[in-house]
Write a protein that holds these residues in place. Sequence first.
Motif, mmCIF file in Angstrom:
data_model
loop_
_atom_site.group_PDB
_atom_site.id
_atom_site.type_symbol
_atom_site.label_atom_id
_atom_site.label_comp_id
_atom_site.label_asym_id
_atom_site.label_seq_id
_atom_site.Cartn_x
_atom_site.Cartn_y
_atom_site.Cartn_z
ATOM 1 N N LEU A 54 0.842 -1.197 0.000
ATOM 2 C CA LEU A 54 0.000 0.000 0.000
ATOM 3 C C LEU A 54 0.870 1.238 0.000
ATOM 4 N N LYS A 55 1.912 1.171 0.839
ATOM 5 C CA LYS A 55 2.779 2.348 0.946
ATOM 6 C C LYS A 55 3.484 2.616 -0.372
ATOM 7 N N SER A 56 3.853 1.540 -1.073
ATOM 8 C CA SER A 56 4.513 1.748 -2.360
ATOM 9 C C SER A 56 3.477 1.818 -3.491
ATOM 10 N N LEU A 57 2.193 1.778 -3.048
ATOM 11 C CA LEU A 57 1.076 1.974 -3.977
ATOM 12 C C LEU A 57 0.966 0.945 -5.082
ATOM 13 N N ASP A 58 1.421 -0.273 -4.794
ATOM 14 C CA ASP A 58 1.215 -1.322 -5.785
ATOM 15 C C ASP A 58 -0.060 -2.071 -5.409
ATOM 16 N N THR A 59 -1.140 -1.716 -6.046
ATOM 17 C CA THR A 59 -2.431 -2.268 -5.644
ATOM 18 C C THR A 59 -2.948 -3.294 -6.651
ATOM 19 N N THR A 60 -2.043 -3.760 -7.523
ATOM 20 C CA THR A 60 -2.490 -4.678 -8.574
ATOM 21 C C THR A 60 -3.229 -5.891 -8.032
ATOM 22 N N ASP A 61 -2.634 -6.509 -7.001
ATOM 23 C CA ASP A 61 -3.262 -7.735 -6.469
ATOM 24 C C ASP A 61 -4.656 -7.467 -5.944
ATOM 25 N N VAL A 62 -4.748 -6.413 -5.142
ATOM 26 C CA VAL A 62 -6.041 -6.080 -4.550
ATOM 27 C C VAL A 62 -7.048 -5.790 -5.658
ATOM 28 N N GLU A 63 -6.586 -5.046 -6.643
ATOM 29 C CA GLU A 63 -7.464 -4.709 -7.755
ATOM 30 C C GLU A 63 -7.944 -5.965 -8.473
ATOM 31 N N ASN A 64 -7.022 -6.884 -8.693
ATOM 32 C CA ASN A 64 -7.402 -8.143 -9.331
ATOM 33 C C ASN A 64 -8.458 -8.863 -8.510
ATOM 34 N N GLN A 65 -8.239 -8.849 -7.217
ATOM 35 C CA GLN A 65 -9.182 -9.534 -6.350
ATOM 36 C C GLN A 65 -10.579 -8.915 -6.451
ATOM 37 N N PHE A 66 -10.592 -7.592 -6.472
ATOM 38 C CA PHE A 66 -11.880 -6.903 -6.631
ATOM 39 C C PHE A 66 -12.537 -7.300 -7.952
ATOM 40 N N SER A 67 -11.719 -7.376 -8.999
ATOM 41 C CA SER A 67 -12.275 -7.725 -10.313
ATOM 42 C C SER A 67 -12.913 -9.104 -10.276
ATOM 43 N N ILE A 68 -12.197 -10.032 -9.634
ATOM 44 C CA ILE A 68 -12.731 -11.404 -9.566
ATOM 45 C C ILE A 68 -14.037 -11.418 -8.795
ATOM 46 N N GLN A 69 -14.034 -10.722 -7.651
ATOM 47 C CA GLN A 69 -15.260 -10.669 -6.841
ATOM 48 C C GLN A 69 -16.396 -10.057 -7.648
ATOM 49 N N ARG A 70 -16.069 -9.002 -8.357
ATOM 50 C CA ARG A 70 -17.102 -8.290 -9.100
ATOM 51 C C ARG A 70 -17.675 -9.194 -10.199
ATOM 52 N N GLU A 71 -16.765 -9.877 -10.882
ATOM 53 C CA GLU A 71 -17.187 -10.763 -11.960
ATOM 54 C C GLU A 71 -18.159 -11.823 -11.440
ATOM 55 N N GLN A 78 -14.869 0.580 -3.104
ATOM 56 C CA GLN A 78 -13.572 0.162 -2.557
ATOM 57 C C GLN A 78 -12.481 0.287 -3.610
ATOM 58 N N ARG A 79 -12.866 -0.053 -4.833
ATOM 59 C CA ARG A 79 -11.882 0.012 -5.907
ATOM 60 C C ARG A 79 -11.480 1.465 -6.179
ATOM 61 N N GLU A 80 -12.475 2.330 -6.165
ATOM 62 C CA GLU A 80 -12.176 3.745 -6.350
ATOM 63 C C GLU A 80 -11.277 4.260 -5.243
ATOM 64 N N ASN A 81 -11.503 3.735 -4.047
ATOM 65 C CA ASN A 81 -10.754 4.229 -2.897
ATOM 66 C C ASN A 81 -9.335 3.680 -2.819
ATOM 67 N N LEU A 82 -9.024 2.780 -3.754
ATOM 68 C CA LEU A 82 -7.710 2.131 -3.662
ATOM 69 C C LEU A 82 -6.578 3.151 -3.652
ATOM 70 N N SER A 83 -6.740 4.186 -4.431
ATOM 71 C CA SER A 83 -5.669 5.172 -4.507
ATOM 72 C C SER A 83 -5.599 5.987 -3.209
ATOM 73 N N ASN A 84 -6.709 5.985 -2.486
ATOM 74 C CA ASN A 84 -6.730 6.717 -1.222
ATOM 75 C C ASN A 84 -6.701 5.694 -0.091
ATOM 76 N N THR A 85 -5.513 5.341 0.337
ATOM 77 C CA THR A 85 -5.376 4.136 1.163
ATOM 78 C C THR A 85 -5.113 4.411 2.635
ATOM 79 N N ASP A 86 -5.276 5.658 3.052
ATOM 80 C CA ASP A 86 -4.946 5.996 4.439
ATOM 81 C C ASP A 86 -5.666 5.109 5.445
ATOM 82 N N GLU A 87 -6.966 4.960 5.214
ATOM 83 C CA GLU A 87 -7.767 4.218 6.167
ATOM 84 C C GLU A 87 -7.324 2.749 6.244
#
Length: 491
Positions: free
Chosen positions: A350-367, A421-430
């Motif tokens: 998150l700190k290095s902002l590599d959210t690919t995995d999380v994003e993939n997971q969201f995509s799978i869930q969404r699908e 959640q996907r939109e918020n990925l770039s805003n990861t403070d929480e």
Amino acid sequence: MALAAIYLRLSRNEQELDIDEILNSHRNALIKLAKQHKLTYDLYQEISSGVNTERPQLNLLLSKLDQYDHLLVMDIDRISRENAYAEQIKQMLILNDVKILTPSGAIDLSQESNEMLFSFQAMMANFEYKQIRKRLGRGRLAAAEQGRWTMSNKAPLGYEKDKNQRLIIVEEEAKIIRHIFQKTLERVSANEIARQLDTLGWRSRSGKVLTTSHISSARKNVVYRGVVQACRRVNNRIVDEVFVEDAHEAIIPKQQWLEVQKILEENKDKKFFDKKKANRRLQNLIYCNCCGRKRYIQYDGKQDFIKSCSYKISNNTCKDRGHKYLPVEDYVLQKVKRRKEEFETALQKLKSLDTTDVENQFSIQRESLVKQLEKFERRERNLKEMRMDGEISKTEFVEMKEENGEQIKQILQQIELIEIQRENLSNTDEEQERLEYNIQTLDKLDELEPEDCNTFLKTFIKKIHFSSNAIANHNTRNGEEQEVTIEIAWL
Ligand SMILES: [Zn+2]
């Protein structure tokens, strides 16, 4: 006795004969028809002028359609002009199981040929469907469409109405609502929340204690995420609905509101929630790996014990044997502590902002959700067809349709949550805060009170599937030791 609606309409344009005379003879013909069929009837009649297209009597009749078994009219070919709503009215009649009778014969809409249906469309030619919507309850609904609060005189707890009937936050009350949602996210039961509110001295506007049912309905209320929702019911059935987002300032952010709905949905049987203080770390988390039911923990005089499962589904009884509780708890806590590394990795990512995995997971869930949605939408279409073909009764149809609609609503909410959640990925403070908190808490896991530990575990464990892989019998505790199954379903 079956009940019929007689509908008579004449137009002032028919000048050849005395209109009262025609009306009289039509009425007599239809009343005779009703008597022949041994029907009790209500009479609806109106005379329209050429200019005036409103049909108040027809509107009234259609609004009460579900009370009738038959509709008696003179002639279905008589009136004919193009009308886009004819098809909808035809469906209303079919869905309400209303048969048409004319002096020249009966028409069963669910069985007639297309030709007859076409004739029927013609009959309804002049009917202005939009008029129903405008006429009945239009004031309220139209106001709601503008985001005004019109469904009751009182504003819901947390809000007041301004002079334009818009809701504005009352801070003193809003804190109660926030507490209710926050505690639900922590999986605190409505009972327990009610108790807390009472202790805090937080009451309803009229100074009454807020009950469990107040809390249950508040946490499902869309008003708190800024939505004005209004509907118009006819005979208890919703015929028109308005749903306006951002109508007023939300007390609960949309994402949080949706998360709460997800928790409520997952725990419909209320068993996930603590009814009383959890005195064991895995309380309400253990489920049977064989039958899926919750497993209970009991103190047997010497030690805590996971009770044997004895759930019966029709003729199949689950007989998964019980097991000592503490070794299971140890095992789970070890596994949980090992999550620390994952949390740390996630945090670093998150700190290095590599959210690919999380994003993939969201995509799978969404699908997968979209697929589920398609399934339920297909089911809805099938239901309509089954109803049209007379395979299911009206009551069955309404019930199944409502049930199906509820499922669709749930899935849509979950999809929406994922999108936020996907939109918020770039805003990861929480999320970073949450992970940091988890990492710190894992370090002092053994020092936590059982209740706090239980609450903490529930923030990332959905269920623990357990089976002793042995059958319960009378010498339950003397049998050979079997390898047990413990699988943790992470949230
Ligand atoms: Zn079982």
